[in-house]
Design a protein around this motif. Structure first.
Motif, mmCIF file in Angstrom:
data_model
loop_
_atom_site.group_PDB
_atom_site.id
_atom_site.type_symbol
_atom_site.label_atom_id
_atom_site.label_comp_id
_atom_site.label_asym_id
_atom_site.label_seq_id
_atom_site.Cartn_x
_atom_site.Cartn_y
_atom_site.Cartn_z
ATOM 1 N N TYR A 1 0.844 -1.257 0.173
ATOM 2 C CA TYR A 1 -0.140 0.075 -0.063
ATOM 3 C C TYR A 1 0.851 1.039 -0.065
ATOM 4 C CZ TYR A 1 -3.379 3.505 1.730
ATOM 5 O OH TYR A 1 -3.919 4.626 1.803
ATOM 6 N N THR A 2 0.617 2.284 -0.907
ATOM 7 C CA THR A 2 1.407 3.510 -1.005
ATOM 8 C C THR A 2 0.237 4.527 -1.029
ATOM 9 O OG1 THR A 2 3.254 2.401 -1.933
ATOM 10 C CG2 THR A 2 3.126 4.730 -2.150
ATOM 11 N N ASP A 3 0.547 5.352 -0.251
ATOM 12 C CA ASP A 3 -0.741 6.859 -0.372
ATOM 13 C C ASP A 3 0.402 7.878 0.115
ATOM 14 O OD1 ASP A 3 -2.625 8.553 -1.017
ATOM 15 O OD2 ASP A 3 -3.614 8.018 1.064
ATOM 16 N N ILE A 4 1.134 8.313 -0.506
ATOM 17 C CA ILE A 4 2.006 9.604 -0.088
ATOM 18 C C ILE A 4 1.876 10.715 -1.155
ATOM 19 C CG2 ILE A 4 3.420 8.127 1.276
ATOM 20 C CD1 ILE A 4 5.410 8.131 -1.292
ATOM 21 N N LYS A 5 2.299 11.913 -0.563
ATOM 22 C CA LYS A 5 2.464 13.156 -1.487
ATOM 23 C C LYS A 5 3.951 13.620 -1.078
ATOM 24 C CE LYS A 5 -2.303 14.252 -1.454
ATOM 25 N NZ LYS A 5 -3.369 15.208 -1.031
ATOM 26 N N VAL A 6 4.648 14.070 -2.367
ATOM 27 C CA VAL A 6 6.050 14.161 -2.113
ATOM 28 C C VAL A 6 6.234 15.716 -2.707
ATOM 29 C CG1 VAL A 6 7.046 12.044 -1.632
ATOM 30 C CG2 VAL A 6 6.802 13.008 -4.032
ATOM 31 N N PRO A 7 7.116 16.338 -2.183
ATOM 32 C CA PRO A 7 7.495 17.786 -2.929
ATOM 33 C C PRO A 7 8.234 17.534 -4.279
ATOM 34 C CG PRO A 7 8.884 17.384 -1.168
ATOM 35 C CD PRO A 7 7.877 16.278 -1.156
ATOM 36 N N ARG A 8 7.779 18.255 -5.130
ATOM 37 C CA ARG A 8 8.485 18.334 -6.410
ATOM 38 C C ARG A 8 8.971 19.764 -6.774
ATOM 39 N NH1 ARG A 8 9.859 13.355 -7.019
ATOM 40 N NH2 ARG A 8 8.060 12.169 -7.251
ATOM 41 N N GLY A 9 8.179 20.688 -6.628
ATOM 42 C CA GLY A 9 8.819 22.186 -6.750
ATOM 43 C C GLY A 9 7.868 23.177 -6.089
ATOM 44 N N VAL B 1 3.914 -0.748 3.562
ATOM 45 C CA VAL B 1 2.793 0.505 3.327
ATOM 46 C C VAL B 1 3.527 1.621 3.588
ATOM 47 C CG1 VAL B 1 1.069 -0.972 4.658
ATOM 48 C CG2 VAL B 1 2.456 0.293 6.173
ATOM 49 N N ALA B 2 3.112 2.920 3.191
ATOM 50 C CA ALA B 2 3.547 4.077 2.952
ATOM 51 C C ALA B 2 2.413 4.942 2.897
ATOM 52 C CB ALA B 2 4.300 4.324 1.860
ATOM 53 N N TRP B 3 2.549 6.013 3.771
ATOM 54 C CA TRP B 3 1.437 6.959 3.933
ATOM 55 C C TRP B 3 1.803 8.275 4.315
ATOM 56 C CZ3 TRP B 3 3.061 3.559 7.586
ATOM 57 C CH2 TRP B 3 3.281 4.019 9.018
ATOM 58 N N GLY B 4 1.092 9.438 4.151
ATOM 59 C CA GLY B 4 1.356 10.621 4.467
ATOM 60 C C GLY B 4 1.691 11.679 3.581
#
Length: 109
Positions: free
Chosen positions: A15-23, A54-57
């Motif tokens: 499971y992966t539900d993450i948001k990461v910075p790009r710019g 699992v990854a979240w955040g």
């Protein structure tokens, strides 16, 4: 096999539900109603992963900026922003925490 584990530390296999910075483009003092007494605000946002499963955040810039504005105690716009990322990884990445930190001044709208 152990050499591949660091590549998986930012994602979950099940499971992966993450948001990461790009710019992120922040306003400059000349683009807002900047004042010498504008307060400085700091905010952060984090994502986590565990056991490579699992990854979240949400460690996005937008979330960190929203946190900074919430902590500033007034409505405004964050300008002259500086951003940093911090990664904590434990036991060959079995638990990983990635945070985005932003610091900037808050101008009145």
């Amino acid at each position: 096999m152990l050499l591949l584990l660091p590549l998986l530390s930012g994602c979950g296999l099940l499971y992966t539900d993450i948001k990461v910075p790009r710019g992120y483009r922040s306003a400059s003092p000349s683009e807002v109603k900047a004042a010498p007494d504008d307060p400085t605000a700091t905010g952060h946002s984090c994502q986590r992963s565990a056991l490579f499963l699992v990854a979240w955040g949400d460690s996005s810039y937008a979330s960190a900026v929203a946190d900074a504005l919430k902590g500033a105690g007034r409505d405004g716009i964050l300008y002259d922003v500086k951003a940093d990322m911090k990664v904590n990884s434990y036991v060959i990445g079995l638990y990983t925490k990635v945070c985005t930190y932003v610091t900037g001044k808050v101008a009145k709208l």
